[in-house]
Enzyme design. Structure first.
Site, PDB file in Angstrom:
ATOM      1  N   HIS A 179       1.029  -1.233  -0.057  1.00  0.00           N
ATOM      2  CA  HIS A 179      -0.091  -0.124  -0.007  1.00  0.00           C
ATOM      3  C   HIS A 179       0.917   1.056  -0.233  1.00  0.00           C
ATOM      4  O   HIS A 179       0.547   2.347   0.539  1.00  0.00           O
ATOM      5  CB  HIS A 179      -1.099   0.057   1.282  1.00  0.00           C
ATOM      6  CG  HIS A 179      -1.616  -1.095   1.468  1.00  0.00           C
ATOM      7  ND1 HIS A 179      -2.895  -1.489   0.917  1.00  0.00           N
ATOM      8  CD2 HIS A 179      -1.428  -2.441   2.102  1.00  0.00           C
ATOM      9  CE1 HIS A 179      -3.179  -2.651   1.290  1.00  0.00           C
ATOM     10  NE2 HIS A 179      -1.981  -3.166   2.008  1.00  0.00           N
ATOM     11  N   SER A 210      14.310  21.372 -16.782  1.00  0.00           N
ATOM     12  CA  SER A 210      13.332  21.974 -17.367  1.00  0.00           C
ATOM     13  C   SER A 210      13.813  23.373 -18.056  1.00  0.00           C
ATOM     14  O   SER A 210      14.953  23.771 -17.665  1.00  0.00           O
ATOM     15  CB  SER A 210      12.750  22.567 -15.706  1.00  0.00           C
ATOM     16  OG  SER A 210      11.764  23.500 -16.194  1.00  0.00           O
ATOM     17  N   LYS A 259      15.729  21.617 -11.783  1.00  0.00           N
ATOM     18  CA  LYS A 259      15.033  20.242 -12.143  1.00  0.00           C
ATOM     19  C   LYS A 259      16.123  19.411 -12.861  1.00  0.00           C
ATOM     20  O   LYS A 259      16.648  19.792 -13.751  1.00  0.00           O
ATOM     21  CB  LYS A 259      13.715  20.613 -12.755  1.00  0.00           C
ATOM     22  CG  LYS A 259      12.763  21.278 -12.217  1.00  0.00           C
ATOM     23  CD  LYS A 259      11.993  20.458 -11.305  1.00  0.00           C
ATOM     24  CE  LYS A 259      10.918  19.266 -11.714  1.00  0.00           C
ATOM     25  NZ  LYS A 259      10.023  19.880 -12.367  1.00  0.00           N
ATOM     26  N   GLU A 308       9.384   8.144 -17.351  1.00  0.00           N
ATOM     27  CA  GLU A 308       8.238   8.535 -17.369  1.00  0.00           C
ATOM     28  C   GLU A 308       7.493   8.383 -18.795  1.00  0.00           C
ATOM     29  O   GLU A 308       6.376   7.992 -18.681  1.00  0.00           O
ATOM     30  CB  GLU A 308       8.127  10.080 -17.118  1.00  0.00           C
ATOM     31  CG  GLU A 308       8.242  10.535 -15.808  1.00  0.00           C
ATOM     32  CD  GLU A 308       8.446  12.102 -15.696  1.00  0.00           C
ATOM     33  OE1 GLU A 308       7.621  12.809 -16.373  1.00  0.00           O
ATOM     34  OE2 GLU A 308       9.615  12.609 -15.341  1.00  0.00           O
TER      35      GLU A 308
END
Ligand code: ARG
Length: 474
Positions: free
Chosen positions: A170, A291, A297, A304
């Protein structure tokens, strides 16, 4: 014919389309573009040529065409292959698909012998053969990449057999595990993917050629011979099924969807682990981007994107299933729609696996961050319960005792292992000084020493078994 005088049938020769004679008007440009597949099925060109060569050789062997014609077909197709390889082949939309383009060019090059190639064959069994050859080749490439990925994971698992991290259920800290164990879970998934593709390959590797349009052919063909030439394990047993079956492509897409699903699970974890909040790993810069606005970043773009690309591969599976649903026997033009999704599926899986082999090899592991996280969240609570059980306390009672200990630690803001012995004994009188050994992270993982358990020795052994198994496949 001894002179060049026109014969009655000359008026039919050299029409652009193979089927044009009985049509009174040409199709519109849009319909031509709508129905043509040459824009994408030219990827099948080399397999189409291989299929044609095997077919022609068989026709000559059984005496349907002459050895002379066979020789011309062989040299003509070899010329076509060279032209395609050198980018000198002119693909014509008017000629609809890869098959007619190649055949037309062959006839230009060698004349009548080229026109005899299509004897006893149809584009229906031809295209089914081409796709099977193509899928078989893709499967072999993907199998090698699945092996490479398992190998990298096993090598990393050996390196990190002792690196402790929190195991989650979980997404809550559950019990300590080793990073090596975690990686080997993925090696298991990719091993099943390998098994699935090997199994799928058996059904891909059957020859449809000889089914002709749908009913077979009146020529004395030798299908077994063609199968042998092309490396097929057997021939499709029913001509109607042979030209219309695309189960093999669906199976390949299903196996691919599972590969990508596993990749997406791994990707999700890599993204999470790479987040500064978690900080378990760093991916090499070549798999990340920055970025354009936020200079700090470093985004894990590759995992992804791989997670995202799972969507299109799953989509192709559904598209192919939907394409086949309710299709009456035998060949229908619907089947032309099988290719783009199939091609994209194989491309996506191949590219993804290639990148992941490299990326997983270059992962930097932050063992301290993993350890710190494992020390939070009472990861060894189950070990305390097991300790009490070993002293004779029934498991349910032990569970209850530990729940009280966890609650009190939560209030105090410490871990169970931080409690002094007398504080622990306040929860149960059977707790003794040896308890601390089982409350450590090392004690916890070492205790799970059986096949499939997270103990470092087991992880090392499992990873070594995998590496040995993979060695046999090289
Ligand atoms: N381009 C077609 C396909 O991909 C080849 C088979 C065409 N057969 C036909 N009867 N129109 O399926």
């Amino acid at each position: 014919m001894t002179n060049n005088a026109p014969t009655p049938e000359d008026q039919f020769a050299n029409k652009a389309q193979a089927w044009s004679a009985r049509f009174s008007e040409p199709v519109s440009d849009l319909v031509k573009r709508y129905t043509a597949s040459v824009g994408f099925d030219q990827r099948l060109a080399f397999h189409d040529i291989a299929g044609s060569l095997a077919h022609a050789e068989m026709l000559a062997h059984v005496g349907v065409i002459s050895q002379d014609d066979l020789g011309k077909i062989q040299s003509g197709l070899s010329q076509v292959r060279t032209d395609i390889e050198n980018g000198q082949f002119t693909w014509l939309l008017d000629l609809e698909d890869v098959h007619l383009n190649i055949e037309k060019r062959l006839v230009e090059l060698i004349g009548d012998a080229g026109k005899r190639l299509h004897t006893g064959r149809s584009r229906n069994d031809q295209v089914a053969t081409d796709i099977r050859l193509w899928v078989r080749e893709q499967i072999d490439l993907i199998l090698m990449q699945l092996n490479a990925l398992q190998r990298v994971l096993a090598e990393q698992a050996i390196k990190h057999a002792d690196t402790i991290m929190p195991g989650f259920t979980h997404l809550q800290v559950a019990q300590p595990v080793t990073f090596g164990h975690h990686l080997m879970a993925y090696a298991e998934m990719f091993a099943r993917d390998h098994e699935r593709l090997v199994d799928c390959r058996r059904r891909v590797n059957r020859l449809p050629l000889g089914a002709a349009a749908l009913a077979g052919t009146s020529f004395p063909i030798d299908r077994e011979r063609v199968a042998k030439t092309l490396g097929f394990e057997s021939v499709c047993q029913n001509s109607l099924d042979a030209v219309s079956d695309r189960d093999f492509a669906i199976e390949f897409c299903a196996a691919s969807a599972l590969i990508m699903t596993h990749i997406s699970r791994l990707s999700e974890e890599l993204v999470l682990w790479m987040s500064p909040r978690v900080g378990f790993i760093t991916l090499a810069d070549r798999f990340c981007t920055g970025s354009s606005i936020m200079p700090q970043k470093k985004n894990p773009d590759v995992p992804e994107l791989a997670r995202g690309k799972t969507g299109r591969v799953n989509g192709h599976l559904v598209a192919l299933l939907t394409l086949m649903k309710g299709q009456p026997l035998a060949y229908n033009k619907d089947n032309q729609e099988d290719k783009e999704g199939l091609f994209d599926t194989a491309d996506t899986v191949r590219n993804t696996l290639t990148i992941f082999v490299d990326m997983m090899q270059g992962v930097t592991v932050h063992a301290q961050a993993m350890r710190k996280a494992a020390l939070q969240g009472f990861a060894t609570a189950t070990d305390l319960a097991d300790y009490l059980v070993k002293k004779g306390v029934p498991f349910r009672d032990a569970h209850e005792v530990v729940a009280h200990a966890v609650l009190s630690c939560e209030q105090k803001g410490c871990d169970i292992a931080d409690l002094p012995l007398d504080a622990l004994q306040a929860f149960h009188h059977l707790i003794e000084a040896d308890v601390h050994a089982c409350l450590t992270l090392e004690g916890s993982v070492n205790a799970r020493s059986h096949i499939g358990g997270t103990a470092p020795d087991q992880v090392r052994a499992a990873a070594q078994r995998k590496i040995d198994l993979l060695k046999d496949r090289d």
